[in-house]
Design a protein around this motif. Structure first.
Motif, PDB file in Angstrom:
ATOM      1  N   SER A   1       0.885  -1.330  -0.063  1.00 44.53           N
ATOM      2  CA  SER A   1       0.083   0.185   0.070  1.00 44.53           C
ATOM      3  C   SER A   1       0.857   1.196  -0.068  1.00 44.53           C
ATOM      4  O   SER A   1       0.415   2.405  -0.679  1.00 44.53           O
TER       5      SER A   1
ATOM      6  N   GLU B   1      -1.585  -2.690  -6.287  1.00 45.07           N
ATOM      7  CA  GLU B   1      -2.248  -3.983  -5.809  1.00 45.07           C
ATOM      8  C   GLU B   1      -1.641  -5.303  -6.468  1.00 45.07           C
ATOM      9  O   GLU B   1      -1.249  -5.228  -7.381  1.00 45.07           O
ATOM     10  N   PRO B   2      -1.841  -6.476  -5.947  1.00 40.50           N
ATOM     11  CA  PRO B   2      -1.244  -7.397  -6.517  1.00 40.50           C
ATOM     12  C   PRO B   2      -1.969  -7.782  -7.556  1.00 40.50           C
ATOM     13  O   PRO B   2      -3.122  -7.459  -7.841  1.00 40.50           O
TER      14      PRO B   2
ATOM     15  N   GLY C   1      -4.668 -12.577  -6.238  1.00 42.53           N
ATOM     16  CA  GLY C   1      -4.435 -12.745  -4.836  1.00 42.53           C
ATOM     17  C   GLY C   1      -4.609 -11.313  -4.110  1.00 42.53           C
ATOM     18  O   GLY C   1      -5.034 -10.482  -4.371  1.00 42.53           O
ATOM     19  N   ARG C   2      -3.818 -11.442  -2.817  1.00 39.74           N
ATOM     20  CA  ARG C   2      -3.826 -10.227  -2.007  1.00 39.74           C
ATOM     21  C   ARG C   2      -2.412 -10.194  -1.345  1.00 39.74           C
ATOM     22  O   ARG C   2      -1.530 -11.030  -1.498  1.00 39.74           O
ATOM     23  N   GLY C   3      -2.395  -8.860  -0.651  1.00 37.38           N
ATOM     24  CA  GLY C   3      -1.028  -8.807   0.403  1.00 37.38           C
ATOM     25  C   GLY C   3      -1.083  -9.561   1.505  1.00 37.38           C
ATOM     26  O   GLY C   3      -1.908 -10.311   1.985  1.00 37.38           O
TER      27      GLY C   3
ATOM     28  N   THR D   1      -1.637 -10.021   5.302  1.00 37.03           N
ATOM     29  CA  THR D   1      -2.403  -9.323   6.758  1.00 37.03           C
ATOM     30  C   THR D   1      -1.790  -9.090   7.774  1.00 37.03           C
ATOM     31  O   THR D   1      -0.299  -9.716   7.874  1.00 37.03           O
TER      32      THR D   1
ATOM     33  N   GLY E   1      -0.321 -14.257  -2.956  1.00 35.23           N
ATOM     34  CA  GLY E   1      -0.656 -13.270  -4.189  1.00 35.23           C
ATOM     35  C   GLY E   1       0.564 -13.508  -5.126  1.00 35.23           C
ATOM     36  O   GLY E   1       1.474 -13.905  -4.709  1.00 35.23           O
TER      37      GLY E   1
END
Lengths: 125, 901
Positions: free
Chosen positions: B206, B211-212, B215-217, B219, B263
């Protein structure tokens, strides 16, 4: 596939110039049977319109310039038997001028025909 | 027909004069007659009202006439626009025909311009791709990097405690993230692969505004609990896992454990610091970055993290820097950073971080390449002036036949434009080739190199430059061509003007060439200086590679040590390998931090904290790398983890901390502050050897005090064993052929081990001077081109001059002048031109080379001897160019020339 191109009728250009400016029509008509110089054109127009159209010099020579620019008339050498003096300019109608004239006459004929038909048949009530 | 009265006639003539002259001119008589007849006709029709009605009709007709005249004027101007278009097409055809008739001139002009334009287009492509293309972050202007600065260390890392303070207490940051450099060995798929990796705080993505891709970064919970999760780079995902979208949510094998892939990063995403060094990380692991702040210990704690921040909207880097300065002053007052440490924290925008170092060099190249183009343009201008002189007769004739001066200028410009556009087309193609060469020879650590390609922007710049060139070399000849072709001007005047123009052009060429040659000579000498720097180790044939021994395979320090011993043993037994050793950080391939030390008998002045760079090496390392042993002994099998704790130091260490007395046997305790070295007694080691200084970070770094501990004993000093080491294998054969031997050695330690960073020692060395080598290479190419062009320019103008004055020379020789007089006549002209150019060039060089100063190593930008070398080079080239036409002039056959005339 592109559709085959239709060639435009030869007179279409002439037709697109109608209805013709009344002065131009009269001048072309005056030149239709003979080459004339400016004053002769004025007199011929006055005669054929029974005095209704009198071309003053600005209208006359201006129209002649424009008709020449359109390529409908052109200036020609004075005929051999012409009276010298005043160095008058003679004009002759060109082929495209004749086409335009014919197109206008055809238009007027249609107009005339319609007018006659209307006059002949009384209105139905 | 009654003749009109004189009054009416006069009135009619007056009325005619009111009509537009464009209609009535030349025919006033008929107009008057026509008017009078209209007048009479009206009188016949309305005998009573006619004066009024005729006047009205006249007024109407006047208006009609003017309206028609205006209509005709509009029509004519439209027609004349069409006809000027027609003339332009005609001129274009004429130009093309005329160029085809002069193929030599056309070809030479196009080649000259294309060369100049190609160099410019290629370089603008590089500038656009590297400097102007936005960084791959969201709102990249708001991304900043932070570096710590200490006295003696310009650019070092941040500590965890500092980072938490910056995140929470520095208002300018919207977000602040940290990471550290790591590595990872993927060992699934039966293909061990070692890659660079980052330990990244959960907010790094961030902070970068990214943004990936899938998937996601991480947590906060994953980072806090240090879960086995990983984010992969797009490149690794494609290369190793075939771009399988199902990989996100499944697991991969890393160093004997399974990691959840959460991700995949967007393609080409790297941190600003990595982009700046052309490094790439293929895996991100979560880094704990606890909430809240803590009290900083003395010195701020352990510095090992890199920082990336995101500025609040509208906040500038300068404002951030001011806040950071205030923050540091506050901490200094609290005693965290004593003044003697010289602590500072420096913010820079991501763009400055990535390409700041390159900007000067690229702008410099742009300047140089523009000079090459100018020289080429001057050459073509000279050519077309000569052409113009040759065509004086033709031009005068055309002028006399009614071509307007403007039209001749236009044709000359048109010719220039056509040549320029053709040249810019050829130039674009050449530029693509030049870029391919550039990519091949550019230093591998050049930031953003992979994105370098011909860009529409650069093509646009090329086109624009070609238009500028066209005006430059088209207008000048055109303007005096016009004067020349003016039938009223005498031919001789035009000739002299043309000669002056050509002389000026050539003088400028000589000057520009000299500037470029001096710049190049400076760069070349700087490169020679760099190559001559002694790194402190021999650069003979050796292979290097890096190995990491993960905890999952080798939980104990002793097992790591044993594995490295097996590896080295296997390597030493390979045919062709003459020696092998391993080191924690290979010089010129890594950057080194420092570590506090205490030296027996050395009392530091108050405020000074003795420190040294720290290395862990195996026996045989100094020998393999060719580092001279100055005193004492190398490590060997005696140095076990449980034997006497020993250390080898370098000469800089001895100079700094053992200024007098016996060095060998002296006690050194590592970890000066007590927080690393264990208790007082156990921390002490004994110096058993002294080795030569080695330049570590870069070829230009000053060697710092350094201590070397045997690999077997390293853990005793630092609390951990060096699991990741670079192995050096010295050989008599081509080091690049050692690949299979290296793999066998890794297998001997453990078949699951991945080998990375496999390079020969000469490649390691070459990467250090690659930037300087490229600069020199590029400048040599530019200066060489400019010099050749200038020489051709001199040759051309003098040849022409000799031909022009051939008659004069012939007459002089006919009346008794010797050939030497003819030589001196032509030579004198050339030498004057050359001398003026050289003087101008020296002045230019003095003005320009100053901007080179931070590209130069060990040489002053106004170095007299370099100027003294460059001057004769250009002068000699110029003299050669002068002498050819001069000699030709001396061989003039007077009577043949006069007969011709």
């Amino acid at each position: 596939m592109t559709p085959p191109k239709r060639s435009r009728p030869a007179s279409s250009n002439a037709v697109s110039r109608t209805p013709l400016n009344a002065k131009w029509f009269q001048i072309l008509l005056a030149l239709a049977d003979a080459d004339r110089h400016g004053l002769e054109i004025v007199r011929e127009v006055e005669r054929s319109t029974e005095g209704a159209m009198r071309l003053w010099p600005g209208a006359l020579y201006g129209a002649l310039e424009e008709l020449a620019a359109n390529g409908w008339i052109r200036e020609v050498e004075p005929p051999a038997d012409a009276q010298r003096g005043g160095n008058p300019r003679y004009y002759r109608i060109t082929a495209s001028g004749r086409q335009v004239l014919a197109a206008e006459v055809a238009r007027l004929e249609r107009l005339l025909h319609e007018a006659r038909t209307k006059i002949a048949s009384p209105p139905s009530r | 027909m009654s003749t009109p009265g004189p009054f009416l006639s006069r009135l009619a003539r007056l009325a005619v004069s009111l009509y537009p002259a464009s209609l009535s001119r030349g025919h006033e008589e008929q107009w008057t007659a026509s008017l009078l007849e209209s007048w009479r006709s009206e009188r016949r029709r309305r005998p009573l009202l006619y004066p009024l009605s005729a006047s009205m009709l006249l007024a109407i007709d006047l208006l009609t006439g003017h309206r028609i005249a205006a209509r005709l004027r509009r029509r004519r101007s439209r027609r004349s626009r069409e006809s000027s278009m027609h003339t332009l097409l005609h001129d274009l055809r004429f130009t093309l025909r005329s160029l085809r008739r002069r193929p030599a001139f056309t070809l030479v002009a196009i080649v000259l311009l294309a060369l100049g334009l190609a160099a410019n287009t290629a370089l603008w492509s590089v500038v656009h791709s590297v400097l102007l293309r936005p960084l791959p972050y969201g709102d990249p202007d708001r991304v900043v990097t932070l570096w710590s600065e200490w006295s003696n260390f310009d650019q070092t890392w941040l500590s965890m405690g500092e980072a938490r303070l910056y995140r929470d207490r520095v208002d300018a940051f919207e977000d602040f993230a940290i990471y550290f450099e790591d590595s990872a060995s993927f060992d699934d798929l039966d293909r061990p692969e070692r890659t660079r990796a980052l330990g990244a705080s959960a907010n790094l993505l961030s902070a970068l505004g990214v943004e990936p891709q899938l998937g996601r970064g991480f947590t906060a919970e994953e980072a806090e609990k240090q879960r086995n999760v990983v984010i992969l780079s797009s490149e690794l995902w494609q290369r190793r896992y075939g771009g399988d979208p199902g990989l996100v949510g499944s697991t991969v094998g890393i160093e004997g454990e399974r990691y959840d892939v959460v991700g995949v990063l967007p393609p080409g995403l790297d941190t600003p610091q990595d982009l700046a060094r052309a490094l790439h990380a293929d895996a991100w692991f979560p880094l704990r970055f606890p909430e809240g702040t803590v009290e900083l210990e003395h010195g701020g704690g352990n510095h090992g993290y890199l920082g990336v921040g995101r500025l609040r909207e509208g906040v500038t880097v300068a404002e951030l820097q001011a806040q950071l300065d205030a923050h540091v002053v506050r901490l200094a007052v609290q005693g965290v950073y004593p003044d003697t440490m010289g602590f500072r924290v420096n913010a820079s925008s991501a763009a400055d971080e990535v390409v700041g170092g390159l900007r000067t060099a690229l702008l410099l190249f742009l300047g140089a390449v523009f000079m090459v183009l100018l020289v080429a343009v001057f050459n073509v201008a000279g050519l077309s002036i000569t052409e113009g002189l040759r065509r004086t007769g033709e031009l005068s004739l055309r002028r006399a036949l009614g071509a307007s001066g403007g039209r001749l200028v236009r044709q000359s410009l048109l010719e220039a434009l056509v040549l320029s556009l053709l040249a810019s087309g050829v130039g674009a193609a050449l530029a693509a080739g030049a870029l391919a060469l550039f990519r091949r020879f550019a230093p591998p650590d050049l930031p953003r190199l992979d994105g370098v390609a011909i860009t529409p922007f650069a093509l646009g710049v090329g086109l624009l430059l070609s238009l500028v060139a066209a005006v430059l070399f088209g207008l000048w000849p055109a303007l005096w061509t016009r004067r020349l072709a003016n039938p009223s001007s005498r031919r001789a005047t035009g000739g002299r003007g043309g000669r002056r123009a050509r002389t000026l052009v050539t003088t400028l060429q000589v000057a520009l060439s000299l500037v470029l040659v001096i710049g190049t000579a400076l760069m070349a000498r700087s490169l020679a200086g760099l190559l001559a720097v002694d790194p402190g180790f021999s650069t003979r044939e050796a292979a290097t590679f890096r190995v990491f021994m993960p905890t999952s395979y080798f939980p104990e320090a002793a097992e790591v040590v044993a594995a490295y011993e097996r590896l080295l043993e296997s390597l030493r037994s390979e045919p062709g390998v003459e020696g092998a050793g391993a080191v924690r950080l290979l010089p010129l391939a890594s950057t080194m931090g420092d570590f506090g030390v205490r030296v027996e008998g050395y009392e530091p002045p108050p405020g000074e904290h003795p420190s040294a760079e720290w290395q862990s090496v195996t026996p045989g390392y100094f020998d393999a790398l060719g580092i001279a042993l100055v005193a004492g002994r190398d490590f060997d099998a005696r140095d076990r983890s449980d034997s006497e704790q020993v250390v080898i130091v370098n000469e800089a260490f001895v100079r700094a901390y053992v200024p007098e007395g016996e060095v060998l046997g002296r006690g050194v305790r590592l970890g000066g502050g007590g927080e690393h070295g264990g208790d007082d007694e156990r921390g002490w080691t004994s110096i058993v050897g002294v080795v030569a200084d080695v330049r570590h970070d870069t070829i230009l770094s000053t060697p710092k005090p350094t201590w070397y501990r045997p690999h077997t004993q390293f853990a005793a000093s630092t609390g951990f064993v060096a699991r990741s080491m670079t192995v050096v294998a010295r050989t008599e054969q081509d080091a690049a052929t050692l690949g299979p031997a290296i793999r066998r050695a890794a297998d001997a330690a453990d078949p699951r081990l991945a080998v990375g960073e496999q390079r020969t020692l000469s490649e390691v060395m070459a990467s250090q001077v690659a930037g300087s080598r490229l600069s020199t290479f590029v400048l040599v190419a530019f200066a060489g081109t400019a010099l050749v062009l200038a020489t051709l320019g001199i040759l051309g103008v003098l040849s022409h001059l000799a031909r022009q004055r051939g008659r004069e020379i012939a007459i002089r020789m006919a009346v008794g002048a010797r050939p030497a007089d003819a030589v001196s006549l032509v030579l004198g002209q050339g030498v004057r031109m050359l001398a003026a150019g050289l003087l101008l060039g020296i002045a230019g060089a003095i003005a320009v080379t100053r901007s080179l100063s931070n590209q130069l190593y060990g040489i002053d930008p106004l170095d007299l001897s370099t100027f003294a070398i460059a001057l004769p080079v250009v002068a000699l080239a110029g003299l050669v160019a002068c002498s050819i036409p001069a000699l030709r002039a001396s061989r003039v056959q007077p009577f043949a020339v006069l007969h011709e005339e």
